[in-house]
Design a protein around this motif. Structure first.
Motif, PDB file in Angstrom:
ATOM      1  N   ALA A   5       4.393  19.352 -16.111  1.00  7.75           N
ATOM      2  CA  ALA A   5       4.257  18.024 -15.889  1.00  7.75           C
ATOM      3  C   ALA A   5       2.833  17.708 -15.442  1.00  7.75           C
ATOM      4  N   THR A   6       2.187  18.571 -14.756  1.00  7.47           N
ATOM      5  CA  THR A   6       0.745  18.210 -14.374  1.00  7.47           C
ATOM      6  C   THR A   6      -0.088  18.297 -15.505  1.00  7.47           C
ATOM      7  N   LEU A   7      -0.038  19.264 -16.284  1.00  4.40           N
ATOM      8  CA  LEU A   7      -0.775  19.342 -17.572  1.00  4.40           C
ATOM      9  C   LEU A   7      -0.445  18.251 -18.313  1.00  4.40           C
ATOM     10  N   LEU A   8       0.939  17.820 -18.448  1.00  7.35           N
ATOM     11  CA  LEU A   8       0.985  16.539 -19.705  1.00  7.35           C
ATOM     12  C   LEU A   8       0.349  15.199 -18.839  1.00  7.35           C
ATOM     13  N   ARG A   9       0.161  15.365 -17.678  1.00  6.15           N
ATOM     14  CA  ARG A   9      -0.485  14.245 -16.731  1.00  6.15           C
ATOM     15  C   ARG A   9      -1.790  13.955 -17.043  1.00  6.15           C
ATOM     16  N   CYS A  10      -2.330  15.232 -17.240  1.00  7.28           N
ATOM     17  CA  CYS A  10      -3.671  15.450 -17.429  1.00  7.28           C
ATOM     18  C   CYS A  10      -4.150  14.983 -18.888  1.00  7.28           C
ATOM     19  N   ARG A  11      -3.395  15.474 -19.815  1.00  7.04           N
ATOM     20  CA  ARG A  11      -3.403  15.044 -21.207  1.00  7.04           C
ATOM     21  C   ARG A  11      -3.416  13.369 -21.200  1.00  7.04           C
ATOM     22  N   ARG A  12      -2.500  12.926 -20.744  1.00  9.73           N
ATOM     23  CA  ARG A  12      -2.251  11.507 -20.808  1.00  9.73           C
ATOM     24  C   ARG A  12      -3.536  10.884 -20.257  1.00  9.73           C
ATOM     25  N   LEU A  13      -4.244  11.157 -19.138  1.00  9.37           N
ATOM     26  CA  LEU A  13      -5.275  10.544 -18.531  1.00  9.37           C
ATOM     27  C   LEU A  13      -6.661  10.762 -19.554  1.00  9.37           C
ATOM     28  N   SER A  14      -6.626  12.134 -20.176  1.00  6.50           N
ATOM     29  CA  SER A  14      -7.525  12.200 -21.026  1.00  6.50           C
ATOM     30  C   SER A  14      -7.428  11.420 -22.395  1.00  6.50           C
ATOM     31  N   ASP A  15      -6.213  11.190 -22.740  1.00  4.39           N
ATOM     32  CA  ASP A  15      -6.070  10.275 -23.766  1.00  4.39           C
ATOM     33  C   ASP A  15      -6.400   8.862 -23.583  1.00  4.39           C
ATOM     34  N   GLY A  16      -6.159   8.508 -22.313  1.00  2.70           N
ATOM     35  CA  GLY A  16      -6.622   7.049 -21.922  1.00  2.70           C
ATOM     36  C   GLY A  16      -8.125   7.049 -21.904  1.00  2.70           C
ATOM     37  N   VAL A  17      -8.751   8.031 -21.472  1.00  4.26           N
ATOM     38  CA  VAL A  17     -10.387   7.961 -21.826  1.00  4.26           C
ATOM     39  C   VAL A  17     -10.711   7.983 -23.177  1.00  4.26           C
ATOM     40  N   SER A  18      -9.974   8.753 -23.856  1.00  8.54           N
ATOM     41  CA  SER A  18     -10.385   8.610 -25.542  1.00  8.54           C
ATOM     42  C   SER A  18     -10.145   7.153 -26.048  1.00  8.54           C
ATOM     43  N   GLU A  19      -9.186   6.433 -25.374  1.00 10.70           N
ATOM     44  CA  GLU A  19      -8.817   4.991 -25.900  1.00 10.70           C
ATOM     45  C   GLU A  19     -10.133   4.065 -25.528  1.00 10.70           C
ATOM     46  N   LEU A  20     -10.594   4.557 -24.439  1.00 11.28           N
ATOM     47  CA  LEU A  20     -11.813   3.601 -23.968  1.00 11.28           C
ATOM     48  C   LEU A  20     -13.199   3.753 -24.719  1.00 11.28           C
ATOM     49  N   ARG A  21     -13.432   5.083 -25.249  1.00  6.76           N
ATOM     50  CA  ARG A  21     -14.551   5.340 -26.027  1.00  6.76           C
ATOM     51  C   ARG A  21     -14.953   4.526 -27.052  1.00  6.76           C
ATOM     52  N   PRO A  22     -14.076   4.008 -28.072  1.00  2.45           N
ATOM     53  CA  PRO A  22     -14.505   3.058 -29.038  1.00  2.45           C
ATOM     54  C   PRO A  22     -14.876   1.773 -28.502  1.00  2.45           C
TER      55      PRO A  22
END
Length: 157
Positions: free
Chosen positions: A10-27
């Motif tokens: 679950a913690t690894l999944l949360r890290c992935r989701r937060l990382s994906d959230g960073v990726s959404e901000l990049r563009p």
């Protein structure tokens, strides 16, 4: 599946989701960061909001990675009860989650500044956004390194 495995997953999944959230901000931010004070002030509303979201994502991702690293160490049957931040940083370097232990220490210090100090000075605010822009890439790489490590050790995420 054990309870510890479920928490780790679950913690690894949360890290992935937060990382994906960073990726959404990049563009949204790529054309603007790193920024000078005068440039950040003149950003359109969406980009200004995205820069604030970036800082929050970095804060949350660093914190969640710290939790994840403790769980991975415990999964490896390390006694984490007496480990200091430096001990964890050194262990992260040994596991190749980070290139250098000081990199992790710097990321924890940045997170602490984000959480506990709100800068009044505009230049310091911009500096923090720029630091978060750089830190986001490092944090995302750490998540990937942890996933690779766990996979090689036979942990099925």
């Amino acid at each position: 599946m054990s309870g510890a495995d479920a928490v780790l997953r679950a913690t690894l999944l949360r890290c992935r989701r937060l990382s994906d959230g960073v990726s959404e901000l990049r563009p949204i931010l790529a054309a603007h960061l790193p920024a000078q004070v005068s440039l950040l002030e003149g950003l359109p509303l969406i980009e200004r909001i995205a820069s604030i979201a970036l800082m929050k994502r970095v804060e949350q991702l660093q914190d969640m990675i710290a939790r994840l690293v403790r769980l991975v160490a415990a999964w490896e049957l390390l006694d984490t009860t007496t480990m200091t931040r430096r001990d964890f940083a050194n262990w992260m370097e040994k596991c190749r989650f980070v290139e250098d232990a000081d990199q992790w220490v710097d990321l924890t210090l940045l997170r602490n500044r984000l959480v506990h100090e709100y800068p009044i000075d505009e230049a310091e605010q911009v500096r923090r956004v720029n630091q978060c822009w750089d830190a986001a890439t490092q944090l995302q790489a750490i998540v990937t390194a942890i996933e690779t490590y766990l996979s090689k050790k036979g942990f099925a995420a």
